[in-house]
Design a protein around this motif. Sequence first.
Motif, PDB file in Angstrom:
ATOM      1  N   GLU A 158       0.827  -1.214   0.000  1.00  0.00           N
ATOM      2  CA  GLU A 158       0.000   0.000   0.000  1.00  0.00           C
ATOM      3  C   GLU A 158       0.859   1.261   0.000  1.00  0.00           C
ATOM      4  O   GLU A 158       0.420   2.322  -0.369  1.00  0.00           O
TER       5      GLU A 158
ATOM      6  N   ARG B  93       2.245   3.269  -7.876  1.00  0.00           N
ATOM      7  CA  ARG B  93       2.342   2.497  -9.113  1.00  0.00           C
ATOM      8  C   ARG B  93       2.044   3.366 -10.323  1.00  0.00           C
ATOM      9  O   ARG B  93       0.999   3.991 -10.374  1.00  0.00           O
TER      10      ARG B  93
ATOM     11  N   LEU C 268       5.189  -0.106 -14.208  1.00  0.00           N
ATOM     12  CA  LEU C 268       4.640  -1.238 -14.946  1.00  0.00           C
ATOM     13  C   LEU C 268       4.523  -0.854 -16.411  1.00  0.00           C
ATOM     14  O   LEU C 268       3.906   0.155 -16.742  1.00  0.00           O
TER      15      LEU C 268
ATOM     16  N   TRP D 101      -5.740  -1.022 -16.591  1.00  0.00           N
ATOM     17  CA  TRP D 101      -5.290  -1.091 -15.199  1.00  0.00           C
ATOM     18  C   TRP D 101      -5.831   0.109 -14.417  1.00  0.00           C
ATOM     19  O   TRP D 101      -6.246  -0.017 -13.275  1.00  0.00           O
TER      20      TRP D 101
ATOM     21  N   ARG E 142      -9.505  -0.241 -13.583  1.00  0.00           N
ATOM     22  CA  ARG E 142      -9.752  -1.226 -12.526  1.00  0.00           C
ATOM     23  C   ARG E 142      -9.253  -0.761 -11.173  1.00  0.00           C
ATOM     24  O   ARG E 142      -9.500  -1.405 -10.159  1.00  0.00           O
TER      25      ARG E 142
ATOM     26  N   ASP F 276      -5.997  -0.552 -10.345  1.00  0.00           N
ATOM     27  CA  ASP F 276      -4.804  -1.303  -9.964  1.00  0.00           C
ATOM     28  C   ASP F 276      -3.522  -0.471 -10.009  1.00  0.00           C
ATOM     29  O   ASP F 276      -2.488  -0.913  -9.532  1.00  0.00           O
TER      30      ASP F 276
END
Lengths: 229, 294
Positions: free
Chosen positions: B37, B41, B72, B82, B85, B87
């Motif tokens: 957490e 990202r 990523l 992503w 969603r 993420d």
Amino acid sequence: MTELWDGLVQALHLIVTFDDEVVDIAWRSLRVSAASTVLAALICIPLGGLISFRSFRGKRLLINVIQTFYSVPTVCVGLFVFLMLSRAGPLGGLGLLFTPSAMVVGQALLITPIMLGLTISALSSVDKNIRDTTLSLGASERQAIWAIIKEARFAISAAIVLGFGRAISEVGVAMMVGGNIRGFTQILTTAIADEANQGNVELALALGVILLAIALVVTLGVNLVQQRR
Amino acid sequence: MTRKPLYCLVTVLVLAALVIGAIGCSSETSGGVLKPEGRLRVATTTSLYDTGLWGYLEPKFEKQYDVELDVLSGGTGLALEWGRRGDVDVLTVHSKADELKFIADGYAAERVWFACNYFLIVGPEDDPAGIKGMSPEEAFKTLYDGGEGKFVSRGDNSGTHSKEKAIWKAAGYADYAALTEAGIAAGWYLEAGRGMGDTLVMARELGAYTLTDIGTFLAFQSDLQLVPIVESGSILLNVYSVLVCAKSTKQEMANNLVTFLTSPEVQDLIADYGVADYGQSPFTSCAGQDEPTS
């Protein structure tokens, strides 16, 4: 052909010099795959013992289903685990997606069928007399299963080695649920794909050689333990 | 036959699993942040990753804001998925139409451009279709009509793929699905379904043309026997923007990344990036200016 040779030379160089990043990636690869293999073994050995020991309706069907999942594509397992662990998915609250734990879960799921199936066939090939003798001597079901597992330990350890081999060599699950994050979820196979994508062919080949070297060490280790017994 | 070995084995296995799991959790977080957490990202289009730009900027951001940044890499289509969603926290992508839709759907508040460069059509040196020096639209038309020369498409809903569709549209082929179907049947149009690097290698192997961003092309140039065929035309402009995902629980840190990318210092780093390796920088800085338009 020069690329292959350069790759081999670079692999030796990276291994000999203990390149920090490569050691880090290789160590993470080994850890993730070892953890997933242990997790899968914890499920497969007791469950395989039960399935092989008991006779029930649909046993043959169940074994067929398990054997079918030997060929489950790694990306399908990856996609399934991704959808489960994504924030928008049922287990999203755990926040596991794009972490090493997600890769462990995914790889364990991937290799469970093959390890379970091979455990069952390993146990089925044990002499029926052992089962009958242990039971007639008053052993409980659990004790009888344990006796059979001990008899079949070589075949079971072969199943574990095969499971480990599939875990450490797969790329689909690790890429989809790990995300190939440098220094966090990047493992050998995803790094190989990544380096090849970026045109670093020699480094990609070198990482492949290192992966095989790890597999060699693990296999030799297991064989050594077997021969000792 | 005794019960002891069974318990021994189970205990050993459980311990092994715990130890391995524990190592897996602790040493991964040597950056000081204990939980996933606590990591930010960012999902990026492949070109910003494959050129090494993110690898170059990542440690600087981590040092400045004392946070673990996870980069990523995926095509713009995957990055947006992503983001939808929840993420990932931040996106760096390059497909204006898709970004505007993403914002309109409420997944982000705004797009901030921070770098640009251009696309080019590359192909084999002997230029079998004879399209060298044409405008991009004419070149695509000639490829369609001529029957000489193959074209490899990304075919992966990436930003580059979106640009390719835009060029087909500008060239007068509004029905992209029909075009690809006919092209694939005729054998001159191929869908790679892969990243830019793989697609370039595929074009090299097949002696085909492809549309690429200049950054990835420069990074791969030494391995490719492909040369720039069409490199001017206003439609070839490529703008990279950063978007903070509305679903991110780390809005503050995510906004720090936007501030970081658009700061004068980092803008200079972007403009100078890669000059030593490629002879020219794959990117031009453009934050704070009017949106670059064609």
